[in-house]
Scaffold this motif. Structure first.
Motif, PDB file in Angstrom:
ATOM      1  N   ALA A 245       0.872  -1.183   0.000  1.00 33.21           N
ATOM      2  CA  ALA A 245       0.000   0.000   0.000  1.00 33.21           C
ATOM      3  C   ALA A 245       0.902   1.223   0.000  1.00 33.21           C
ATOM      4  CB  ALA A 245      -0.873  -0.007   1.235  1.00 33.21           C
ATOM      5  N   VAL A 246       0.609   2.171  -0.888  1.00 36.40           N
ATOM      6  CA  VAL A 246       1.479   3.339  -1.047  1.00 36.40           C
ATOM      7  C   VAL A 246       0.697   4.635  -0.834  1.00 36.40           C
ATOM      8  CG1 VAL A 246       2.900   4.625  -2.710  1.00 36.40           C
ATOM      9  CG2 VAL A 246       2.991   2.135  -2.661  1.00 36.40           C
ATOM     10  N   GLY A 247       1.325   5.594  -0.192  1.00 37.73           N
ATOM     11  CA  GLY A 247       0.715   6.913  -0.018  1.00 37.73           C
ATOM     12  C   GLY A 247       1.541   7.723   0.958  1.00 37.73           C
ATOM     13  N   ALA A 248       2.094   8.872   0.485  1.00 42.06           N
ATOM     14  CA  ALA A 248       2.944   9.669   1.373  1.00 42.06           C
ATOM     15  C   ALA A 248       2.138  10.177   2.563  1.00 42.06           C
ATOM     16  CB  ALA A 248       3.540  10.839   0.601  1.00 42.06           C
ATOM     17  N   GLY A 249       0.832  10.340   2.382  1.00 41.10           N
ATOM     18  CA  GLY A 249      -0.016  10.839   3.465  1.00 41.10           C
ATOM     19  C   GLY A 249      -0.187   9.840   4.606  1.00 41.10           C
ATOM     20  N   MET A 250       0.290   8.612   4.390  1.00 38.64           N
ATOM     21  CA  MET A 250       0.192   7.618   5.457  1.00 38.64           C
ATOM     22  C   MET A 250       1.096   7.988   6.628  1.00 38.64           C
ATOM     23  SD  MET A 250      -0.004   4.301   2.971  1.00 38.64           S
ATOM     24  CE  MET A 250       1.029   3.277   3.908  1.00 38.64           C
ATOM     25  N   ARG A 251       2.108   8.809   6.310  1.00 34.23           N
ATOM     26  CA  ARG A 251       3.023   9.258   7.354  1.00 34.23           C
ATOM     27  C   ARG A 251       2.232  10.117   8.332  1.00 34.23           C
ATOM     28  NH1 ARG A 251       7.812  10.996   4.736  1.00 34.23           N
ATOM     29  NH2 ARG A 251       6.384  12.247   3.520  1.00 34.23           N
ATOM     30  N   GLY A 252       2.363   9.795   9.552  1.00 31.39           N
ATOM     31  CA  GLY A 252       1.695  10.612  10.566  1.00 31.39           C
ATOM     32  C   GLY A 252       0.187  10.405  10.624  1.00 31.39           C
ATOM     33  N   THR A 253      -0.343   9.485   9.840  1.00 30.02           N
ATOM     34  CA  THR A 253      -1.775   9.187   9.973  1.00 30.02           C
ATOM     35  C   THR A 253      -1.899   7.851  10.696  1.00 30.02           C
ATOM     36  OG1 THR A 253      -2.054  10.200   7.813  1.00 30.02           O
ATOM     37  CG2 THR A 253      -3.953   9.023   8.691  1.00 30.02           C
ATOM     38  N   PRO A 254      -2.266   7.883  11.961  1.00 26.50           N
ATOM     39  CA  PRO A 254      -2.297   6.620  12.690  1.00 26.50           C
ATOM     40  C   PRO A 254      -3.438   5.734  12.221  1.00 26.50           C
ATOM     41  CG  PRO A 254      -2.705   8.506  14.151  1.00 26.50           C
ATOM     42  CD  PRO A 254      -2.725   9.012  12.758  1.00 26.50           C
ATOM     43  N   GLY A 255      -3.281   4.468  12.411  1.00 25.49           N
ATOM     44  CA  GLY A 255      -4.419   3.565  12.207  1.00 25.49           C
ATOM     45  C   GLY A 255      -4.494   2.920  10.843  1.00 25.49           C
ATOM     46  N   ILE A 256      -3.637   3.375   9.893  1.00 23.31           N
ATOM     47  CA  ILE A 256      -3.759   2.802   8.549  1.00 23.31           C
ATOM     48  C   ILE A 256      -3.356   1.328   8.551  1.00 23.31           C
ATOM     49  CG2 ILE A 256      -2.860   2.891   6.195  1.00 23.31           C
ATOM     50  CD1 ILE A 256      -3.259   5.771   6.227  1.00 23.31           C
ATOM     51  N   ALA A 257      -2.224   1.044   9.211  1.00 30.40           N
ATOM     52  CA  ALA A 257      -1.786  -0.360   9.258  1.00 30.40           C
ATOM     53  C   ALA A 257      -2.874  -1.215   9.908  1.00 30.40           C
ATOM     54  CB  ALA A 257      -0.478  -0.471  10.029  1.00 30.40           C
ATOM     55  N   GLY A 258      -3.467  -0.689  10.973  1.00 27.23           N
ATOM     56  CA  GLY A 258      -4.528  -1.433  11.674  1.00 27.23           C
ATOM     57  C   GLY A 258      -5.686  -1.758  10.750  1.00 27.23           C
ATOM     58  N   ARG A 259      -6.098  -0.777   9.949  1.00 28.92           N
ATOM     59  CA  ARG A 259      -7.235  -1.015   9.041  1.00 28.92           C
ATOM     60  C   ARG A 259      -6.880  -2.063   7.995  1.00 28.92           C
ATOM     61  NH1 ARG A 259      -7.927   4.410   6.680  1.00 28.92           N
ATOM     62  NH2 ARG A 259      -9.567   3.566   5.355  1.00 28.92           N
ATOM     63  N   ILE A 260      -5.639  -1.989   7.512  1.00 31.15           N
ATOM     64  CA  ILE A 260      -5.217  -2.956   6.494  1.00 31.15           C
ATOM     65  C   ILE A 260      -5.244  -4.367   7.081  1.00 31.15           C
ATOM     66  CG2 ILE A 260      -3.250  -3.772   5.123  1.00 31.15           C
ATOM     67  CD1 ILE A 260      -2.423  -0.864   4.724  1.00 31.15           C
ATOM     68  N   PHE A 261      -4.628  -4.510   8.262  1.00 29.69           N
ATOM     69  CA  PHE A 261      -4.524  -5.860   8.825  1.00 29.69           C
ATOM     70  C   PHE A 261      -5.902  -6.399   9.212  1.00 29.69           C
ATOM     71  CE2 PHE A 261      -0.127  -4.244  10.083  1.00 29.69           C
ATOM     72  CZ  PHE A 261       0.367  -4.590   8.851  1.00 29.69           C
ATOM     73  N   THR A 262      -6.786  -5.519   9.680  1.00 27.51           N
ATOM     74  CA  THR A 262      -8.136  -5.974  10.022  1.00 27.51           C
ATOM     75  C   THR A 262      -8.837  -6.463   8.759  1.00 27.51           C
ATOM     76  OG1 THR A 262      -8.190  -4.284  11.709  1.00 27.51           O
ATOM     77  CG2 THR A 262     -10.307  -5.276  11.136  1.00 27.51           C
ATOM     78  N   ALA A 263      -8.712  -5.670   7.688  1.00 25.20           N
ATOM     79  CA  ALA A 263      -9.393  -6.061   6.441  1.00 25.20           C
ATOM     80  C   ALA A 263      -8.867  -7.411   5.953  1.00 25.20           C
ATOM     81  CB  ALA A 263      -9.179  -4.991   5.378  1.00 25.20           C
ATOM     82  N   LEU A 264      -7.564  -7.611   6.047  1.00 23.45           N
ATOM     83  CA  LEU A 264      -7.007  -8.888   5.573  1.00 23.45           C
ATOM     84  C   LEU A 264      -7.418 -10.024   6.509  1.00 23.45           C
ATOM     85  CD1 LEU A 264      -3.450  -7.936   4.268  1.00 23.45           C
ATOM     86  CD2 LEU A 264      -5.619  -7.996   3.072  1.00 23.45           C
ATOM     87  N   GLY A 265      -7.409  -9.727   7.801  1.00 22.39           N
ATOM     88  CA  GLY A 265      -7.814 -10.747   8.772  1.00 22.39           C
ATOM     89  C   GLY A 265      -9.254 -11.183   8.549  1.00 22.39           C
ATOM     90  N   ASN A 266     -10.113 -10.232   8.230  1.00 16.29           N
ATOM     91  CA  ASN A 266     -11.533 -10.554   8.027  1.00 16.29           C
ATOM     92  C   ASN A 266     -11.764 -11.498   6.860  1.00 16.29           C
ATOM     93  OD1 ASN A 266     -12.272  -9.029  10.166  1.00 16.29           O
ATOM     94  ND2 ASN A 266     -12.827  -7.208   8.967  1.00 16.29           N
TER      95      ASN A 266
END
Ligand code: ASP
Length: 468
Positions: free
Chosen positions: A410-431
């Motif tokens: 997953a790519v996006g410079a705005g991911m820097r300093g935006t908390p929770g993105i990794a969490g959303r990704i892993f939850t979506a994959l886990g589901n």
């Protein structure tokens, strides 16, 4: 206002394509006033002129007396068909036929020399492979003149000065800048549209070089920089860079703005975007570079900039690379022992294999890394040899590979300093029960990569794409 536009092989691949390209050039001229055009060699799939030239040259080098002659005939047929269809007999048709014939004659002469010598040097390869562009620009410029717009075909050997690293030459920017300005500016002042060869340049002594396969994008960025253009446009056949591969996810859409760093991450992690090196001259000089669709010219496409101030704090794209192997070195005796990583990657480098992702558990009991699957066996062998003593002492318990792996990023410079993105990704994959085998996040926080099994790749891409 000045615009530099690059047209690839398909855009000049036939008489009809050249007509449409000429329309786009003239429309841009109306809006921008000053337009400089870079064109590739003619190349409609499956026949690309550059490939044909190379095939002829390689055949000659291997002692084949016939193939280069057949190639010359095929090249003649491709170019002459376009010339006959585009250019009027009472106009420049004869002159452009003769110009093209002269290049074909030179191609045949060079191939004959290669045949006699039995050797194909990088320098000869560049002289031969750059001829496609030299032929195509002459046709396009003549057609523009025929429809009433002054245009001049220019070989970039007159503009782009490079080192002598034939096949992948590097531009010498200060020299290029001054030569380009001196040659191009007077033309623009006289309202003439310069039509320049992509792909080629020349050394300080005037010997033809090429910038590497697909190098016309690079040519456009170099000239954009040299001329201080306001924008550089690369015309392709899609609406810019997509949020993911539409073959994997049909709801993929085009991304309005990307930063240089995002493009680099996407290119590295398998997306078919411009090679980052090729756009650097523009980006470093603050010149936006836009990717546009010849089949949908009204669409704004994707613009690549140095810094995206409006980046919306999130992910912009997801890419995937398949057919990888994840190689793991594991052992309790590795903890706190310096040099294991250095020796591991030293051994891999010695095999000339590139590593796409690395992940180390903090207990230091394992190091995992991904390489293209075809190299897995030789890498395993190299590591077993390197660590023979440690394996015997059982400091390292095992070295093993997990085959058919994929990296989803997953790519996006705005991911820097935006908390929770990794969490959303892993939850979506886990589901959806996608098992993540390893994770790596670049310290720039511009991308998060996950290794999954090849069978899970498509689901993972779809799940992450739904979060964009
Ligand atoms: N004609 C060259 C090639 O096929 C350069 C380009 O098209 O960009 O590699």
């Amino acid at each position: 206002m000045m615009l530099v536009m690059k047209f690839g092989g398909t855009s000049v691949g036939s008489a009809q394509a050249m007509r449409e390209t000429a329309d786009l050039i003239l429309q841009a001229k109306q809006t921008w006033g000053r337009v400089v055009v870079i064109a590739s060699a003619m190349g409609s799939q499956p026949v690309k002129v550059t490939d044909l030239l190379l095939r002829g040259a390689h055949a000659a080098a291997s002692g084949d007396k016939e193939t280069y002659k057949l190639v010359a005939a095929e090249l003649r047929q491709i170019h002459f068909a376009a010339i006959d269809e585009l250019l009027l007999p009472e106009g420049e048709r004869q002159r452009i036929l003769a110009d093209n014939e002269a290049f074909l004659g030179r191609f045949t002469d060079l191939c004959q020399a290669v045949l006699v010598l039995g050797e194909l040097t990088p320098r000869a390869l560049d002289a031969i492979s750059g001829m496609g562009e030299q032929m195509s620009i002459r046709i396009l410029a003549a057609y523009l003149r025929q429809i009433g717009h002054p245009a001049e075909a220019i070989d970039a050997t007159e503009l782009i000065v490079t080192d002598n690293n034939f096949q992948a030459a590097m531009p010498l920017l200060p020299r290029t800048r001054s030569k380009t300005k001196v040659r191009i500016r007077p033309l623009l002042d006289q309202n003439i549209i310069p039509i320049v060869t992509g792909f080629i340049g020349a050394t300080e002594y005037g010997v033809t070089t090429t910038l590497g396969r697909g190098g016309s994008d690079y040519s456009a960025a170099i000239l954009g920089q040299a001329l201080d253009a306001q924008e550089v446009w690369i015309w392709t056949d899609v609406d810019g860079v997509m949020t993911t591969d539409p073959r994997l996810e049909p709801t993929a859409r085009s991304i309005p703005t990307l930063t240089y760093r995002e493009v680099s991450e996407l290119a590295y992690y398998g997306a078919k975007v411009l090679h980052p090196k090729t756009i650097r001259p523009c980006i470093e000089n603050g010149i936006p570079l836009r990717i546009k669709n010849t089949f949908n010219p009204a669409h704004p496409g994707t613009v690549i900039v140095a810094d995206d101030k409006n980046g919306n704090g999130g992910m912009k794209a997801v890419s995937a690379i398949r057919s990888l192997s994840l190689i793991t070195i594991e052992g309790k005796g590795m903890m706190g022992v310096p040099g294991i990583a250095a020796r591991t990657f030293g051994a891999v480098a010695h095999e000339d294999v590139s590593v796409l992702l690395i992940s180390q558990a903090s207990s230091e009991q394992s190091i995992s890394f991904a390489t293209p699957g075809v190299y897995a066996e030789k890498v395993l062998l190299a590591l077993e040899t390197e660590f023979a003593t440690e394996l015997q002492r059982q400091d390292i318990d095992r070295i093993w590979a997990e085959h058919d792996a994929a990296i989803v990023t997953a790519v996006g410079a705005g991911m820097r300093g935006t908390p929770g993105i990794a969490g959303r990704i892993f939850t979506a994959l886990g589901n959806t029960a996608v098992n993540i085998i390893a994770i790596a996040q670049g310290s720039s926080e511009c991308s998060i990569s996950m290794v999954v099994s090849g069978g899970d790749m498509e689901t993972a891409v779809k799940q992450i794409h739904a979060l964009i």
